[in-house]
Design an enzyme around this catalytic site. Structure first.
Site, PDB file in Angstrom:
ATOM      1  N   GLN A 126      -2.284   8.252   3.810  1.00  0.00           N
ATOM      2  CA  GLN A 126      -2.083   6.710   3.806  1.00  0.00           C
ATOM      3  C   GLN A 126      -3.655   5.895   3.921  1.00  0.00           C
ATOM      4  O   GLN A 126      -3.705   5.023   3.460  1.00  0.00           O
ATOM      5  CB  GLN A 126      -1.311   6.170   5.096  1.00  0.00           C
ATOM      6  CG  GLN A 126       0.050   6.820   4.783  1.00  0.00           C
ATOM      7  CD  GLN A 126       0.568   7.994   5.328  1.00  0.00           C
ATOM      8  OE1 GLN A 126      -0.258   8.989   5.312  1.00  0.00           O
ATOM      9  NE2 GLN A 126       1.723   8.112   5.949  1.00  0.00           N
TER      10      GLN A 126
ATOM     11  N   LYS B  34      13.049  -1.949 -27.082  1.00  0.00           N
ATOM     12  CA  LYS B  34      12.635  -0.482 -27.592  1.00  0.00           C
ATOM     13  C   LYS B  34      11.789   0.387 -26.926  1.00  0.00           C
ATOM     14  O   LYS B  34      10.640  -0.325 -26.414  1.00  0.00           O
ATOM     15  CB  LYS B  34      12.203  -0.535 -29.166  1.00  0.00           C
ATOM     16  CG  LYS B  34      12.065   0.735 -29.872  1.00  0.00           C
ATOM     17  CD  LYS B  34      13.747   1.331 -30.156  1.00  0.00           C
ATOM     18  CE  LYS B  34      14.049   1.032 -31.783  1.00  0.00           C
ATOM     19  NZ  LYS B  34      15.240   1.488 -31.771  1.00  0.00           N
TER      20      LYS B  34
ATOM     21  N   ARG C 274      -8.102  20.488   5.883  1.00  0.00           N
ATOM     22  CA  ARG C 274      -7.236  20.839   5.040  1.00  0.00           C
ATOM     23  C   ARG C 274      -7.570  20.630   3.647  1.00  0.00           C
ATOM     24  O   ARG C 274      -8.299  19.578   3.611  1.00  0.00           O
ATOM     25  CB  ARG C 274      -5.653  20.230   5.496  1.00  0.00           C
ATOM     26  CG  ARG C 274      -5.615  18.591   5.289  1.00  0.00           C
ATOM     27  CD  ARG C 274      -4.141  18.027   5.567  1.00  0.00           C
ATOM     28  NE  ARG C 274      -4.137  16.839   5.457  1.00  0.00           N
ATOM     29  CZ  ARG C 274      -3.265  15.961   5.174  1.00  0.00           C
ATOM     30  NH1 ARG C 274      -1.961  16.487   5.389  1.00  0.00           N
ATOM     31  NH2 ARG C 274      -3.179  14.606   5.375  1.00  0.00           N
TER      32      ARG C 274
ATOM     33  N   THR D 256      16.351  -4.067 -31.490  1.00  0.00           N
ATOM     34  CA  THR D 256      15.247  -3.081 -30.919  1.00  0.00           C
ATOM     35  C   THR D 256      14.632  -2.447 -32.028  1.00  0.00           C
ATOM     36  O   THR D 256      13.324  -2.215 -32.102  1.00  0.00           O
ATOM     37  CB  THR D 256      15.950  -2.172 -30.202  1.00  0.00           C
ATOM     38  OG1 THR D 256      16.622  -1.095 -30.795  1.00  0.00           O
ATOM     39  CG2 THR D 256      16.491  -2.605 -29.054  1.00  0.00           C
TER      40      THR D 256
END
Lengths: 308, 308, 308, 308
Positions: free
Chosen positions: B229, B15, B178, B60
C-alpha cells in the site's frame, strides 16, 4: 503375459510447473532467475500402475523438493545446466529410473532504470517470449534441446503468397504484398554423441541461446518470403549453417492472419495500411530442418508436441 | 411510469475488441500501430430495449467499420487521440448518442535488428505490458484516462511487512526483508476542465505515457517499502508531483507472493534466495491517489473496474 | 490538508481468489462445496499508505486464514451466507474496518453415476457456468448481490435485427433470421432495507438462484428477439416480475457473432445452416433493469464492472 | 543431397481451429453441432520450403473453405465421420498429399427447458469437458482416435498414497485418506486393420463415446485408489475390457492437489473437511494402456502430445 492381456504401455510421471525464483545476493547487485520447471520420470513403475505398489514411486512432491533444494545448493546457471543436474540425480540415485524428461520455461527480467542507472535489486519483466529447455535422458544417452516460444514477429512487407493450386473450394486471391506475422515456437537440438554428453554440458547455453535467437529473427526480417514455409526453412537453415553444434531444428509457426480491411464501401483505398488481426482460424506451419545423414532420434523429442 | 414499474436503468452497448493494425508506409521505413479498440455508446436507446425498435441503434458493426475507416482516414497517432476522434464522431453525428466510452489497449513492437541496424519493416513484439487509454464523453464533458496493465515488477529486497494486528486467525510472521512483486495496473486522469477539452487534446500522449511510466517504475524501485500500500501511494504521489496536468491516479496491484522455501528439512539455509512463486490466492491492493480539493468525477471512471 | 495536497482517495485491499473446497462427511454420502473467495476491506487505512504504519492492516494472510477457519467452524451453506458471515466478522472485530466487499465464485459438481446410482463420494464438474455472489458492507448497510457468469446460450432461430440507422459506415445487411448467442453475465440485487439486513439473511439463496436462473434462460429461449438489447430487457423484466424481493438486475452480454458462411462460390445454398463462430470483435450489450422509484444505490455495486 | 546438407525434415501444415456451428433445421426441432476443426496435410511440400514454389500448397484458406462446404454438403454426423471425409478428400484429390492429421474438438449443448419442455431451438452449453477426435491418414492406412479433455473429476475419499520411497528430499507424509482430483485427458484408438479402414468408418462414434466415457468415470468413482497411476491403469483396463474394438488408450491426468488446511493454530480439527485447491505445481501422470501383442503404431499418434 499372453497376447491380448491388457498391459501398461509407455508411461511417465512427475511434478509439473514448479515455479522457482532464485535470487543471487552475493553483493548489493542482485541477480534473479525465474523458471517454471517440470520433472518427469520414466522407468519401472509397473507395480504402481497394476497393483498400487508405490515402493518405486519417487513422489512428485519429492521431485518438487529436489528442484528447490538444488536451486539453493547449486544455483541455476542456465536452464539446460539445471535440468541436466536434475536428470543425472534422478537416474543415478534411483536404479529403476532409467530416464525421463526435465523441462523448463525461463522468464526474462531487466533492471528498472532509476537515477539513470540500472537498479541493483528492482526488475521489470521483459519480453513477451519465453525461453525453453528440455533435457531427455534414456539410459546412457542424454539429449539437450533449447528453444523459445511466444516470440511474435511481423513483417509489414516483403511477403507474398501466390502460385498455389486452385480447386473448387479455393477462393483466396493471390497476393504479392501482405503482412506476414507469426508467433515462433522453435526447438533446436544440441549435438550430443549418444553415450557421452560431456560436450553438451560444457556449452555456454546462455550465449548460445542469444546467438541462435538473433539469427532466427534476422533471417525472418531479411528473407523475402513467398510462403511462411519458405521463411521457416530459411530460419532453420540459417541456424544450422551458423552453429555446427546444432543437429536439427523444429518449428511450429502459426500464420497470424492480418486481413486487409475492405474500405471501398466508404470510398477509401487501402493500399496495405489498415488490417484486421484475426484470432481463429489460423494457418499452422510445422517442420523440422535437419542435416542430411543425421539419423532420426525420436527419443530426443519425446513429449514435445510433434508432427512426424 | 408509475413507481414499481419495471424500467430500463443505466445502459451502454457497442463493439468490443476491434483488433486494428495500422501500417504507415510513406517511406521504406514502415511504422506499425497495433490496438484493440472498444466503442460503447450511451444515450437514448430505450425503445430498442423495451420495444425492439432499432431506429436509434447505431449497429455495433457500424461502430467497428468506423474504427477501421478512421484509422485509414486520420491515422492513429496516439490511442487517446484516436479515441477522442471516435467519441466526437458518434456524439456529434447521432443526436441521441449523448455519451459513451471509447477504450483501447495498445501493444508495442520494436524493430528487429538485422545487419546491426533496426530493420525497416520487420518487428518483434516488445514487453509484456499493455498501454491502455479510455475516453469518456458525457454530454459536453470529455475525460481522458491513460494507463497501463500487466506491468510486472519485482524487488528482491527493500521490502518489509510488520507491525500488523494479530488476532486468533493470524499466523503470518513479520518480515524485514521479502520479495515484493506485483503486476501494476494503473490509470491516470488528465486534467480536463469540464465543458472544454481543448487542453487535453493538445497533449502529447505518447511522450506523457513514457514519462509517467518511468516515474512509476523508478519509484517502485527506489522506495523502501513497508507495505505494498505504501509503495502504491508513493508511486501515485510521485506521478502527481511530477505532472501537474494529471488530476488523479488509480492503481490495482496484486501482491504476487513469493514464498521463501523451507529448506531446513534438507539441512540447508535459505537466506532470501530460493522462492516459490505462488499463483492463488494473492493480495490485492487498490487505491486512488488524488489532489486534495479536486471533486470526485465518477463519470470519468464509468466502466473501469473500481472500488469506491 | 490544503487544497492541492496529494492525498489518498478511495481504497480497499484484501486477499483474492482463496480456493476453498469443503467436504461435508457426516455420513457416507459426502457433499462438496467448491468456491473461489475474495475478501476486501475498506476503512481507515491511511497511515499504512502514507507512513507504512501497518497497525490497522489486517493482513491479507489473516483474511485468507479466516476464510478457511470459517468454512470449518460454520460450513459454507450458500456463498451469500458464507460471505455475509465474513463481512460481519471483519467489520465487527476491527473497529476501523467500516466496510468491504466479499465475493465468491461457486463451481458446481454432480455425482458420477456408478452401478446406475449417483455415487456417494465421486463427482464430476458440471456446467460451464459459474455462480457468483457479492456482499457489500458500508457502515450499517449491507447489500447482497447474486449472479452467474459464463452462461453460454444460443438460439438457432427466433432472432432478427433490422431497422437500424444507416450512415456512410454502415454495411451490415438487415436480417429476419439469425443465430443469437451470448454468454450471460448477470447480477441481481436482493432487497435489503438500508440499516437492517435481517430479511436478506433469511433468504434461501440456493433455491433463489435456481429459480432466477430458470426464468432467465426460459425467457431467452421463448422471447422472439429483435435485438439482443430487447432480449436482455425481457430477461430482467421477467426476473423482477417473478421475484418481488429482487430490486434490480444488471447484465453484461456479449453478442457472440455467428456469421453465415458464404457458400455461393462452391455452388451451395446456405439457408441458415453453416456458421463461422467468431471470436473478436463482438458486440457488447450492458444494461440495468430496475423498478421505477427505487433509488440508485451505487454502494451496492462498488467493484462490480459497471457502466453508469 | 550429400551428407551434411541442410534439408527439410518431417513437416505438416494446415488450418487450425476452424470454428464451425452447423444447424440442422429439417423440422421445427433444430439440432446443433459445434466444433473446432483443424486440418493438417503431409506429403511432398519440399519445393515450397526450399524454393517458395507453392504449386503443390493447397492453401490453408482452401482447407478452411472445404471444412465449411463439407459441413453443408454432407452434414457433420460425428466428429470422427466428418474428419474421415476430410482426410479422404485431401488425400484423394491431391496426389502429392500422402497423409495428414484431421482433428476436432466438439462442444456439447443441451436444450433450455421452457414451459417444462426442452425447447426446439434454444440451447445452453453443457459440461466443462470437450469431446475430441483425431483422424490420421498415412498412405493407405487410416487411424481413428476418439477422446475427451477437461473432464474434471474428484473423489472425496477412497484414495490413499503411501509406501513410496523416502530420500533426503522427501517430506510428504503418507496418507490413507485424501481427496483425489484430476482433469482427465484421454484418447482411445479404434481398431483399424492397416490398409483397410472400413470397419472403423461403420462405427457409431457417438454411442461409442458415451459408453467409453461412462466406463471411465464409473471406474474412477468405484476404484479404491492407492495412487493416481493405479486409477489411470484401472480406467484404461476397464475400457479395453468393455470394448474389444478399442486397441489402446492413452491418458494424461494432472493430480490436482487439494491440500488439507492446517487449522490447528485456530484450535480446530480438520478431519478431511477443509481443503485448499492448489494451482501449481501439480502432479502429472501419463500412460498408455494397451493389449499385449498389439504392435506400436506411432503413426496413429503423430502430433498428439505424448510421452514415449
Amino acid at each position: 503375459m499372453a497376447d491380448g492381456d491388457i498391459v501398461l504401455g509407455a508411461n511417465q510421471y512427475g511434478k509439473a510447473e514448479c515455479r522457482l525464483v532464485r535470487v543471487t545476493r552475493d553483493s548489493a547487485r542482485h541477480e534473479i532467475e525465474d523458471l517454471n520447471v517440470t520433472s518427469q520420470l520414466r522407468g519401472d513403475f509397473e507395480a504402481c500402475h497394476t497393483d498400487g505398489d508405490n515402493s518405486q514411486v519417487v513422489a512428485t512432491d519429492t521431485q518438487k523438493n529436489t528442484v528447490y533444494a538444488f536451486a539453493q545448493e547449486y544455483g541455476v546457471g542456465s536452464p539446460e545446466a539445471f535440468l541436466l543436474r536434475l536428470g543425472r540425480h534422478f537416474t543415478e540415485d534411483f536404479p529403476w529410473v532409467t530416464g525421463g524428461t526435465w523441462s523448463a520455461e525461463q522468464y526474462s527480467w531487466q533492471r528498472i532504470v532509476a537515477d539513470g542507472e540500472p537498479h541493483d535489486h528492482a526488475f521489470a519483466r521483459a519480453g513477451t517470449e519465453t525461453r525453453t529447455a528440455v533435457v531427455q535422458v534414456d539410459g546412457a544417452d542424454t539429449f539437450v534441446i533449447s528453444g523459445l516460444t511466444d516470440c511474435t514477429v511481423l513483417k509489414s512487407t516483403g511477403s507474398e503468397f501466390s502460385g498455389f493450386p486452385r480447386d473448387r473450394y479455393t477462393t483466396l486471391p493471390e497476393t504479392d504484398d501482405r503482412i506476414l506475422a507469426t508467433s515462433v515456437t522453435a526447438w533446436w537440438r544440441h549435438g550430443a554423441p549418444p553415450g557421452g554428453s560431456d560436450h553438451v554440458e560444457d556449452l555456454d547455453f546462455d550465449a548460445s541461446f542469444e546467438a541462435v535467437r538473433a539469427v532466427m529473427l534476422e533471417t525472418f526480417a531479411t528473407f523475402h518470403s513467398r510462403a511462411l514455409q519458405q521463411t521457416l526453412f530459411a530460419m532453420g537453415k540459417a541456424v544450422l549453417e551458423a552453429f555446427p553444434g546444432i543437429v536439427e531444428c523444429r518449428f511450429s509457426m502459426p500464420n497470424k492472419h492480418h486481413f486487409l480491411v475492405d474500405l471501398a464501401p466508404f470510398g477509401q483505398d487501402n493500399p496495405g495500411e489498415v488490417f484486421f488481426a484475426a484470432d481463429r482460424p489460423y494457418g499452422l506451419i510445422e517442420a523440422a530442418v535437419v542435416r542430411e545423414g543425421v539419423p532420426d532420434e525420436p527419443r530426443a523429442w519425446a513429449g514435445i508436441p510433434g508432427f512426424c
